[in-house]
Design a protein around this motif. Sequence first.
Motif, PDB file in Angstrom:
ATOM      1  N   SER A 249       6.182  -6.455 -18.856  1.00 12.71           N
ATOM      2  CA  SER A 249       5.462  -5.554 -19.352  1.00 12.71           C
ATOM      3  C   SER A 249       3.877  -5.638 -18.553  1.00 12.71           C
ATOM      4  CB  SER A 249       4.854  -5.840 -20.776  1.00 12.71           C
ATOM      5  OG  SER A 249       5.959  -5.723 -21.670  1.00 12.71           O
ATOM      6  N   GLY A 250       3.746  -6.752 -18.149  1.00 11.33           N
ATOM      7  CA  GLY A 250       2.246  -6.941 -17.294  1.00 11.33           C
ATOM      8  C   GLY A 250       2.567  -6.481 -15.723  1.00 11.33           C
ATOM      9  N   ILE A 251       3.785  -6.685 -15.132  1.00 12.92           N
ATOM     10  CA  ILE A 251       4.058  -6.118 -14.030  1.00 12.92           C
ATOM     11  C   ILE A 251       4.227  -4.680 -13.970  1.00 12.92           C
ATOM     12  CG2 ILE A 251       5.900  -5.947 -11.966  1.00 12.92           C
ATOM     13  CD1 ILE A 251       6.623  -8.748 -12.761  1.00 12.92           C
ATOM     14  N   TYR A 252       4.759  -4.056 -14.984  1.00 12.76           N
ATOM     15  CA  TYR A 252       5.067  -2.511 -15.001  1.00 12.76           C
ATOM     16  C   TYR A 252       3.539  -2.158 -15.421  1.00 12.76           C
ATOM     17  CZ  TYR A 252       9.792  -3.025 -15.470  1.00 12.76           C
ATOM     18  OH  TYR A 252      11.432  -3.310 -15.494  1.00 12.76           O
ATOM     19  N   PHE A 253       2.794  -2.798 -16.325  1.00 14.84           N
ATOM     20  CA  PHE A 253       1.240  -2.166 -16.363  1.00 14.84           C
ATOM     21  C   PHE A 253       0.416  -2.392 -15.002  1.00 14.84           C
ATOM     22  CE2 PHE A 253      -3.053  -2.958 -17.523  1.00 14.84           C
ATOM     23  CZ  PHE A 253      -3.474  -1.785 -18.195  1.00 14.84           C
ATOM     24  N   ALA A 254       0.456  -3.401 -14.388  1.00 14.37           N
ATOM     25  CA  ALA A 254      -0.182  -3.560 -13.104  1.00 14.37           C
ATOM     26  C   ALA A 254       0.262  -2.414 -12.061  1.00 14.37           C
ATOM     27  CB  ALA A 254       0.123  -5.042 -12.519  1.00 14.37           C
ATOM     28  N   ALA A 255       1.510  -2.430 -12.102  1.00 16.61           N
ATOM     29  CA  ALA A 255       2.010  -1.185 -11.021  1.00 16.61           C
ATOM     30  C   ALA A 255       1.657   0.452 -11.513  1.00 16.61           C
ATOM     31  CB  ALA A 255       3.466  -1.046 -10.977  1.00 16.61           C
ATOM     32  N   THR A 256       1.697   0.504 -12.726  1.00 13.89           N
ATOM     33  CA  THR A 256       1.090   2.143 -13.242  1.00 13.89           C
ATOM     34  C   THR A 256      -0.366   2.022 -13.101  1.00 13.89           C
ATOM     35  OG1 THR A 256       1.341   1.195 -15.424  1.00 13.89           O
ATOM     36  CG2 THR A 256       3.216   2.243 -14.744  1.00 13.89           C
ATOM     37  N   PHE A 257      -0.820   0.996 -13.449  1.00 11.19           N
ATOM     38  CA  PHE A 257      -2.506   1.149 -13.395  1.00 11.19           C
ATOM     39  C   PHE A 257      -2.941   1.258 -11.837  1.00 11.19           C
ATOM     40  CE2 PHE A 257      -6.601  -0.792 -12.595  1.00 11.19           C
ATOM     41  CZ  PHE A 257      -7.388  -0.399 -13.789  1.00 11.19           C
ATOM     42  N   THR A 258      -2.073   0.748 -10.861  1.00 11.12           N
ATOM     43  CA  THR A 258      -2.419   0.750  -9.595  1.00 11.12           C
ATOM     44  C   THR A 258      -2.003   2.350  -9.098  1.00 11.12           C
ATOM     45  OG1 THR A 258      -2.148  -1.658  -9.175  1.00 11.12           O
ATOM     46  CG2 THR A 258      -1.904  -0.172  -7.304  1.00 11.12           C
ATOM     47  N   PHE A 259      -0.862   2.653  -9.409  1.00 13.24           N
ATOM     48  CA  PHE A 259      -0.404   3.937  -8.898  1.00 13.24           C
ATOM     49  C   PHE A 259      -1.414   4.980  -9.806  1.00 13.24           C
ATOM     50  CE2 PHE A 259       1.766   7.982  -9.590  1.00 13.24           C
ATOM     51  CZ  PHE A 259       2.411   8.096  -8.490  1.00 13.24           C
ATOM     52  N   ARG A 260      -1.893   4.816 -10.981  1.00 10.65           N
ATOM     53  CA  ARG A 260      -2.844   5.793 -11.508  1.00 10.65           C
ATOM     54  C   ARG A 260      -4.176   5.833 -10.375  1.00 10.65           C
ATOM     55  NH1 ARG A 260      -4.452   5.443 -17.254  1.00 10.65           N
ATOM     56  NH2 ARG A 260      -5.344   7.513 -16.523  1.00 10.65           N
ATOM     57  N   TYR A 261      -4.827   4.656 -10.195  1.00  8.91           N
ATOM     58  CA  TYR A 261      -5.835   4.650  -9.639  1.00  8.91           C
ATOM     59  C   TYR A 261      -5.709   5.259  -8.228  1.00  8.91           C
ATOM     60  CZ  TYR A 261      -9.641   2.379  -6.534  1.00  8.91           C
ATOM     61  OH  TYR A 261     -10.663   2.338  -5.955  1.00  8.91           O
ATOM     62  N   VAL A 262      -4.714   4.837  -7.450  1.00 10.72           N
ATOM     63  CA  VAL A 262      -4.433   5.202  -6.185  1.00 10.72           C
ATOM     64  C   VAL A 262      -4.263   6.916  -6.212  1.00 10.72           C
ATOM     65  CG1 VAL A 262      -2.911   5.438  -3.996  1.00 10.72           C
ATOM     66  CG2 VAL A 262      -3.518   3.272  -5.154  1.00 10.72           C
ATOM     67  N   GLU A 263      -3.571   7.418  -6.996  1.00  9.33           N
ATOM     68  CA  GLU A 263      -3.505   8.754  -7.387  1.00  9.33           C
ATOM     69  C   GLU A 263      -4.642   9.511  -7.375  1.00  9.33           C
ATOM     70  OE1 GLU A 263      -0.694  11.613 -10.259  1.00  9.33           O
ATOM     71  OE2 GLU A 263      -1.707   9.805 -11.199  1.00  9.33           O
ATOM     72  N   GLN A 264      -5.629   9.066  -8.062  1.00  9.56           N
ATOM     73  CA  GLN A 264      -7.122   9.468  -8.288  1.00  9.56           C
ATOM     74  C   GLN A 264      -7.662   9.431  -7.106  1.00  9.56           C
ATOM     75  OE1 GLN A 264      -8.212  11.492 -11.076  1.00  9.56           O
ATOM     76  NE2 GLN A 264      -6.045  11.196 -11.763  1.00  9.56           N
ATOM     77  N   MET A 265      -7.763   8.262  -6.443  1.00  8.49           N
ATOM     78  CA  MET A 265      -8.513   7.880  -5.286  1.00  8.49           C
ATOM     79  C   MET A 265      -8.047   8.888  -4.195  1.00  8.49           C
ATOM     80  SD  MET A 265     -10.864   6.178  -4.292  1.00  8.49           S
ATOM     81  CE  MET A 265     -11.553   4.584  -4.154  1.00  8.49           C
ATOM     82  N   VAL A 266      -6.921   9.191  -4.077  1.00 10.27           N
ATOM     83  CA  VAL A 266      -6.491  10.070  -2.963  1.00 10.27           C
ATOM     84  C   VAL A 266      -7.267  11.433  -2.815  1.00 10.27           C
ATOM     85  CG1 VAL A 266      -4.576  11.449  -2.060  1.00 10.27           C
ATOM     86  CG2 VAL A 266      -4.201   9.118  -2.508  1.00 10.27           C
ATOM     87  N   SER A 267      -7.517  11.969  -4.163  1.00 10.20           N
ATOM     88  CA  SER A 267      -7.963  13.192  -4.171  1.00 10.20           C
ATOM     89  C   SER A 267      -9.456  12.958  -4.083  1.00 10.20           C
ATOM     90  CB  SER A 267      -8.028  13.961  -5.804  1.00 10.20           C
ATOM     91  OG  SER A 267      -8.352  13.187  -6.603  1.00 10.20           O
ATOM     92  N   PHE A 268     -10.244  12.119  -4.302  1.00  5.24           N
ATOM     93  CA  PHE A 268     -11.694  11.720  -4.091  1.00  5.24           C
ATOM     94  C   PHE A 268     -11.781  11.336  -2.589  1.00  5.24           C
ATOM     95  CE2 PHE A 268     -11.828  11.409  -8.657  1.00  5.24           C
ATOM     96  CZ  PHE A 268     -13.165  11.861  -8.829  1.00  5.24           C
TER      97      PHE A 268
END
Length: 170
Positions: free
Chosen positions: A86-105
Motif C-alpha cells: 500500500s505504501g509503495i503504491y501510494f508513493a508511486a501514485t503520489f509521484t505520478f500525480r505530482y509529475v503529471e501536474q508538473m509537466v503542464s506547469f
Amino acid sequence: MRQLFNTLKRNYLLMLPPALFFFLSFSLLKLTENLILREYGISMTSFAGAAIGALIIAKVVLVVDHLPFTTKFSGKPLLHNVIWKSGIYFAATFTFRYVEQMVSFLREYGDFTTANQHLLAGIVWPHFWLIQIWLVILLFIYCAVRELIRAIGTEEVMRLFLGAGRGDTR
C-alpha cells in the motif's frame, strides 16, 4: 506476432482487476462529490476522470509489481505485505500525480523552481488531502483483498463467495 498478442493479453488481464476496483471506487467518490456540490448549486457530472484515474492506478500497480522490492515481506503475515505494498503504491501514485501536474506547469513556466512554486500555490489543499486520504484507504483495501486472494487461492475465494467450483455439494 503471436508473442506480442499473448503479452498484451496477459498485461490486459493483469490490469483489469485493479482498473475495475478503482473505477468503481473513483466513481463512488465522484458521485459523492457531485451530490455535495449540487447542494451548493454547482453541477458536475463527468465520470471520465474516474475512468482515467482507474487506468492510471492500474498501470502504476502493474509497473510497481515488477519491481524487485515489492515482495520484501512475502514470508511474513499478510498485514506486513499489505502495508508495505500500500505504501509503495501510494508513493508511486503520489509521484505520478505530482509529475503529471508538473509537466503542464513546466510547459507554461519553463523552469522547475517557478513551475513548482506555481503548482504548490495553485493546489486546493483540502481537496488534495481528501483525495490522498481516500487513495490510501482504497489502496489498503485493494492490497488486503489481493493478498488474501493470493493466500487463499482464486478458486477457494470463488467457492466461498459464489459457491462455485470443485467440491461444492450444495
